[in-house]
Design a protein around this motif. Structure first.
Motif, PDB file in Angstrom:
ATOM      1  N   SER A  28      37.611  23.209  18.923  1.00 28.68           N
ATOM      2  CA  SER A  28      38.600  22.630  18.021  1.00 28.68           C
ATOM      3  C   SER A  28      39.767  22.039  18.808  1.00 28.68           C
ATOM      4  O   SER A  28      40.052  22.420  19.942  1.00 28.68           O
ATOM      5  CB  SER A  28      39.127  23.698  17.057  1.00 28.68           C
ATOM      6  OG  SER A  28      38.074  24.263  16.300  1.00 28.68           O
ATOM      7  N   ASP A  29      40.434  21.100  18.136  1.00 27.39           N
ATOM      8  CA  ASP A  29      41.545  20.419  18.793  1.00 27.39           C
ATOM      9  C   ASP A  29      42.682  21.380  19.127  1.00 27.39           C
ATOM     10  O   ASP A  29      43.322  21.264  20.171  1.00 27.39           O
ATOM     11  CB  ASP A  29      42.071  19.294  17.894  1.00 27.39           C
ATOM     12  CG  ASP A  29      41.054  18.177  17.739  1.00 27.39           C
ATOM     13  OD1 ASP A  29      40.143  18.099  18.579  1.00 27.39           O
ATOM     14  OD2 ASP A  29      41.180  17.391  16.781  1.00 27.39           O
ATOM     15  N   THR A  78      41.195  19.618   3.597  1.00 31.87           N
ATOM     16  CA  THR A  78      41.509  19.777   5.011  1.00 31.87           C
ATOM     17  C   THR A  78      40.702  20.926   5.588  1.00 31.87           C
ATOM     18  O   THR A  78      40.517  21.957   4.945  1.00 31.87           O
ATOM     19  CB  THR A  78      43.013  20.065   5.208  1.00 31.87           C
ATOM     20  OG1 THR A  78      43.764  19.075   4.512  1.00 31.87           O
ATOM     21  CG2 THR A  78      43.383  20.038   6.676  1.00 31.87           C
ATOM     22  N   ARG A  81      41.492  18.436  10.585  1.00 32.31           N
ATOM     23  CA  ARG A  81      40.479  17.487  10.124  1.00 32.31           C
ATOM     24  C   ARG A  81      40.690  17.226   8.632  1.00 32.31           C
ATOM     25  O   ARG A  81      40.398  18.077   7.802  1.00 32.31           O
ATOM     26  CB  ARG A  81      39.081  18.035  10.390  1.00 32.31           C
ATOM     27  CG  ARG A  81      38.746  18.151  11.864  1.00 32.31           C
ATOM     28  CD  ARG A  81      37.332  18.711  12.056  1.00 32.31           C
ATOM     29  NE  ARG A  81      36.927  18.650  13.433  1.00 32.31           N
ATOM     30  CZ  ARG A  81      37.155  19.595  14.330  1.00 32.31           C
ATOM     31  NH1 ARG A  81      37.825  20.672  13.959  1.00 32.31           N
ATOM     32  NH2 ARG A  81      36.751  19.478  15.574  1.00 32.31           N
ATOM     33  N   HIS A  82      41.195  16.049   8.327  1.00 30.66           N
ATOM     34  CA  HIS A  82      41.473  15.675   6.937  1.00 30.66           C
ATOM     35  C   HIS A  82      40.299  14.853   6.414  1.00 30.66           C
ATOM     36  O   HIS A  82      40.185  13.659   6.683  1.00 30.66           O
ATOM     37  CB  HIS A  82      42.774  14.881   6.858  1.00 30.66           C
ATOM     38  CG  HIS A  82      43.953  15.605   7.422  1.00 30.66           C
ATOM     39  ND1 HIS A  82      44.577  16.646   6.755  1.00 30.66           N
ATOM     40  CD2 HIS A  82      44.612  15.468   8.595  1.00 30.66           C
ATOM     41  CE1 HIS A  82      45.572  17.110   7.491  1.00 30.66           C
ATOM     42  NE2 HIS A  82      45.618  16.408   8.612  1.00 30.66           N
ATOM     43  N   ALA A  83      39.406  15.511   5.668  1.00 31.72           N
ATOM     44  CA  ALA A  83      38.222  14.834   5.162  1.00 31.72           C
ATOM     45  C   ALA A  83      38.544  13.958   3.955  1.00 31.72           C
ATOM     46  O   ALA A  83      37.943  12.900   3.768  1.00 31.72           O
ATOM     47  CB  ALA A  83      37.144  15.860   4.792  1.00 31.72           C
ATOM     48  N   GLU A 101      35.518   9.673  12.017  1.00 27.75           N
ATOM     49  CA  GLU A 101      35.302  11.081  11.737  1.00 27.75           C
ATOM     50  C   GLU A 101      36.584  11.665  11.138  1.00 27.75           C
ATOM     51  O   GLU A 101      37.672  11.125  11.351  1.00 27.75           O
ATOM     52  CB  GLU A 101      34.945  11.831  13.023  1.00 27.75           C
ATOM     53  CG  GLU A 101      33.629  11.410  13.646  1.00 27.75           C
ATOM     54  CD  GLU A 101      32.432  11.879  12.857  1.00 27.75           C
ATOM     55  OE1 GLU A 101      32.589  12.848  12.087  1.00 27.75           O
ATOM     56  OE2 GLU A 101      31.361  11.266  12.979  1.00 27.75           O
ATOM     57  N   PRO A 102      36.477  12.764  10.381  1.00 23.86           N
ATOM     58  CA  PRO A 102      37.698  13.403   9.879  1.00 23.86           C
ATOM     59  C   PRO A 102      38.644  13.754  11.023  1.00 23.86           C
ATOM     60  O   PRO A 102      38.241  14.355  12.009  1.00 23.86           O
ATOM     61  CB  PRO A 102      37.165  14.674   9.190  1.00 23.86           C
ATOM     62  CG  PRO A 102      35.776  14.307   8.783  1.00 23.86           C
ATOM     63  CD  PRO A 102      35.253  13.407   9.862  1.00 23.86           C
ATOM     64  N   GLY A 103      39.874  13.344  10.903  1.00 25.73           N
ATOM     65  CA  GLY A 103      40.854  13.593  11.944  1.00 25.73           C
ATOM     66  C   GLY A 103      41.013  12.459  12.930  1.00 25.73           C
ATOM     67  O   GLY A 103      41.906  12.468  13.767  1.00 25.73           O
ATOM     68  N   GLU A 104      40.124  11.436  12.852  1.00 25.25           N
ATOM     69  CA  GLU A 104      40.186  10.308  13.779  1.00 25.25           C
ATOM     70  C   GLU A 104      41.049   9.167  13.277  1.00 25.25           C
ATOM     71  O   GLU A 104      41.411   8.291  14.046  1.00 25.25           O
ATOM     72  CB  GLU A 104      38.775   9.761  14.045  1.00 25.25           C
ATOM     73  CG  GLU A 104      37.955  10.559  15.022  1.00 25.25           C
ATOM     74  CD  GLU A 104      36.650   9.857  15.374  1.00 25.25           C
ATOM     75  OE1 GLU A 104      35.981  10.307  16.311  1.00 25.25           O
ATOM     76  OE2 GLU A 104      36.309   8.864  14.705  1.00 25.25           O
TER      77      GLU A 104
END
Length: 638
Positions: A175-176, A319, A324-326, A575-578
């Motif tokens: 994970s980030d 989230t 990661r915000h989908a 991607e989510p979070g990108e």
């Protein structure tokens, strides 16, 4: 503050889990076992140790409930007194197993690559080794006695615990926020304690609780074989060994220690199930009035409540850990009886948006919304949701249990949500199977899903959604993997269900032709945002967002020249979070300008019933492209 919110949420979930039948049984069992362990030796210790040569090997009586042993000692008292030592040694072995499993499980994520691979390979070999042989091998090494048995049983639990922790840690370590902690120079110990263990705590605790029942059985087995507790001490396994040769003369004396092992093991299993409910991995039927939501769902307070839509969402977000915000703050309305299509590429957030509306986002996803209403109520607090909202998923075999008969699975919905009797529920299940045009519904209700074709399984899933009185049907790719003929039948069936029940429909699909055939309005999603909202009639000629027009241009038609190259969209979806600071489609848009990369456009009106999120929307009339036809006969412009 986030940690406080998590602790509060866990406390509420635990309280809710303890109010379920499983939770009440687990709590009662734990209290009973604890009381016996604490007070048993105090109250019955002397009676259990008293030798009476005049009452040797007697059967059950008023004086000795389970009879006496070869020295005239009361067996029932000895079983009660043995509870304390049995539980103490079992919990010590569990501590050894859990501690060793956690240590070996998190080690590959914090040590060097070579050592980490060695640890992972070693755990893999030990997991593959038969557990019983490994336990006996360890018992031989550590020798006879309580201490050796504790280490043998505890270390035998380490490999499966370590494998579970390794798998969980591997998903978190990438994970980030973990990468950021490494960059900031966070030490290994702090990295484990602050970032890894808190995120794998729930499943690890659940596994440990359920595995403790197995430790109890294993420890009792070693004592039964003479490798565990030694006289003058005794536990349930040793008592079972003592009385086994009298099982035909006094079976109660031999079975009592075994029954104590089984029942206490079941208590540990129930504790694990209750913790699973509290951890969010089981769904509890009882609503939680104390979870920060009112026991009675609040009524929509909009002043135009009479004209309020069936579904209203404002700033809906989903989230996942790691930022990661989908779904990134969408707003949508679905009117009563309306058919709305939700389209976009894979990963655009379509399915998660629908799951958020139904409060079904899987753990550890988090749903937030400024406003979220279903028929004027909050779906996260309204227990009626199970009967008024129906979900039709993409893979019917994932919705139907292959081991159960189809009718039984449908009937369960009516029993749980409608309070119907078993006979009433089966009658309704048969009726619903007939309503979705499954032939011979009485016979088909007695069959299992494997005896159905793909199209019939999808019909059965739709019938399951009709067991209640749904006001909204959410269909997530319901025609995927079906041939054209069966696909058309499913679409016709959805249209009939809408006409008969008056239910609204939210159809999720990547196939614009399917959406154009069934729906009245289309929501186009990209990068977790709704980028266009327009009527189906305007989808073909009036799409204003470049992404929507690219999707339309990529649809082949019966009139398309076989040699014509279909439109393609360069690049890939984010991607989510990108997603960056600007329009999520800007990196792939041929007409993007500087503003598109710097600011996210709002979804603003672009005409009657039409909204678009684009700084420079396409003027469909000005383009003047030649018309084309898609499968439903409507005209289109690529």
């Amino acid at each position: 503050m986030p940690h406080q919110d998590q602790d509060t949420s866990l406390r509420h979930r635990l309280g809710r889990a303890l109010r379920t039948p499983i939770g009440v049984t687990a709590l009662t069992g734990c209290l009973l076992v604890a009381l016996v362990a604490v007070f048993g030796p105090v109250l019955l210790g002397d009676q259990a140790a008293r030798v009476d040569t005049d009452a040797i090997n007697q059967g059950g009586s008023a004086a000795h409930l389970l009879g006496t042993d070869q020295l005239g000692r009361d067996i029932a008292a000895r079983v009660v007194v043995a509870t304390r030592l049995t539980l103490r040694l079992t919990l010590l072995a569990a501590v050894v197993g859990v501690g060793g499993g956690l240590l070996l499980g998190v080690a590959p994520a914090v040590v060097g690559r070579r050592l980490g691979r060695l640890i992972t390979a070693t755990v893999g070999v030990l997991v593959a080794f038969p557990g019983l042989l490994f336990l006996l091998f360890l018992a031989t090494i550590f020798g006879v006695g309580s201490t050796g048995a504790v280490f043998a049983v505890g270390l035998a639990m380490v490999p499966p615990m370590a494998r579970l922790v390794q798998n969980l840690t591997a998903s978190v370590a990438g994970s980030d926020y973990v990468a950021a902690a490494r960059i900031l120079g966070v030490g290994r110990f702090r990295l484990v304690v602050r970032h890894l263990l808190p995120n794998i705590a729930e499943p690890s605790v659940l596994f440990a609780a359920q595995a403790t029942g197995g430790i109890l059985v294993a420890f009792s087995g070693l004592s039964f074989l003479g490798l565990g507790v030694q006289p003058p001490e005794y536990d349930w396994g040793w008592l079972l060994n003592e009385q086994l040769n009298r099982i035909y003369v006094n079976p109660a004396a031999a079975l009592a220690p075994g029954a104590a092992v089984v029942l206490t093991g079941l208590v540990f299993g129930l504790v694990g199930e209750a913790l699973a409910q509290a951890g969010g991995r089981r769904t509890s039927q009882a609503p939680d009035p104390a979870a920060g939501r009112p026991a009675t769902a609040p009524v929509d307070t909009d002043p135009d409540n009479d004209d309020a839509p069936l579904v209203r969402a404002r700033d809906l977000r989903v989230t996942f850990p790691g930022g990661r915000h989908a779904v990134r703050g969408i707003s949508l309305d679905i009117g009563a009886g309306e058919a709305v299509g939700l389209v976009g590429e894979s990963g655009s957030g379509k399915s998660l948006s629908a799951l958020a509306l139904a409060d079904l986002v899987p753990h550890p996803g988090r749903v937030d919304a400024g406003t979220l209403r279903f028929d004027g109520h909050d779906p996260r607090a309204d227990p009626r949701l199970g009967t008024e909202l129906s979900m039709v998923f993409q893979d019917p075999m994932a919705s139907l249990n292959p081991a159960l008969r189809v009718g039984r699975q449908l009937a369960e919905v009516a029993e749980v949500h409608l309070g119907a009797s078993r006979a009433q529920a089966m009658a309704r299940a048969t009726d619903r199977l007939g309503a979705v045009r499954i032939p011979s519904p009485e016979r088909r209700a007695r069959q299992r899903p494997r005896e159905y074709s793909g199209g019939m399984r999808q019909r059965a899933v739709i019938a399951m959604g009709l067991m209640g009185e749904p006001k909204l049907i959410i269909a997530d790719e319901p025609t995927t993997a079906l041939d054209v003929a069966v696909q058309q039948q499913v679409l016709d069936l959805l249209a009939e269900v809408r006409a008969d029940s008056g239910a609204a429909l939210l159809l999720i699909s990547h196939d614009l032709a399917v959406v154009a055939q069934v729906c009245e309005r289309v929501l186009v999603m990209y990068g977790g945002l709704v980028v266009e909202d327009l009527p189906v009639a305007g989808l073909i000629r009036g799409a204003a967002h470049p992404y929507t027009r690219a999707l339309v241009g990529a649809v082949p038609t019966m009139a398309t020249d076989p040699g014509t190259e279909l439109a393609t969209i360069p690049g890939r979806p984010p991607e989510p979070g990108e997603a960056g600071p600007g329009c999520p489609f800007a990196p792939r848009c041929t007409g993007a300008r500087d503003r598109c990369h710097d600011e996210v456009p709002d979804l603003t009106s672009s005409g009657p019933g039409h909204r678009v999120a684009c700084w420079y929307p396409v003027d469909a009339v000005a383009v003047g492209a030649p018309a084309r036809t898609i499968s439903n006969g409507a005209e289109a412009t690529p």
